[in-house]
Design a protein around this motif. Sequence first.
Motif, PDB file in Angstrom:
ATOM      1  N   CYS A 122      -3.362   0.233  -3.371  1.00 57.08           N
ATOM      2  CA  CYS A 122      -2.742  -1.015  -2.932  1.00 57.08           C
ATOM      3  C   CYS A 122      -2.996  -2.134  -3.931  1.00 57.08           C
ATOM      4  O   CYS A 122      -3.832  -2.025  -4.816  1.00 57.08           O
ATOM      5  CB  CYS A 122      -3.263  -1.416  -1.556  1.00 57.08           C
ATOM      6  N   MET A 150      -5.163  -0.812   5.539  1.00 61.02           N
ATOM      7  CA  MET A 150      -4.708  -2.141   5.099  1.00 61.02           C
ATOM      8  C   MET A 150      -5.637  -3.228   5.642  1.00 61.02           C
ATOM      9  O   MET A 150      -6.006  -4.151   4.911  1.00 61.02           O
ATOM     10  CB  MET A 150      -3.277  -2.383   5.561  1.00 61.02           C
ATOM     11  N   MET A 174       0.833  -1.197   0.000  1.00 62.93           N
ATOM     12  CA  MET A 174       0.000   0.000   0.000  1.00 62.93           C
ATOM     13  C   MET A 174       0.867   1.247   0.000  1.00 62.93           C
ATOM     14  O   MET A 174       1.832   1.336   0.754  1.00 62.93           O
ATOM     15  CB  MET A 174      -0.925   0.011   1.217  1.00 62.93           C
TER      16      MET A 174
END
Length: 128
Positions: A17, A77, A10
């Motif tokens: 990402c 994430m 990312m």
Amino acid sequence: MAKKNNLIIMNNKTRYCFILFGIRKEHYKNFKDIFLNALIENLKAEGISEPLINNYISNANSIKFIKTNDRSVLGSMTDMVKITDFMIEDYLPIQEMNIIELNKINNGTPLVKLKKFPNQFMREALSI
């Protein structure tokens, strides 16, 4: 996610990402090439022009892979991993390390922190 070793990469600024599936020890020997090829493929799939991609790659004098301790990035994430985990069944069994369509869906998901979509933010960053 699909019971394999996977790696999420990312961009801290844009949160753009991609996830590489089925990473094995031998992949780390030429990881820079794997990373660059996957990045280029994903950016092309987003409709970003080759000149912008080439400019971005050529200006990346040194690529650094680091673990992040930025809680905002870690949260993004985690969100992407959960989204991928939810959708991965449509792509099983995994034949490729880089599933472009799944990565495109992830980058078309709005992130509350940025108030933007990662693919839009990345496109803007590359155009500057």
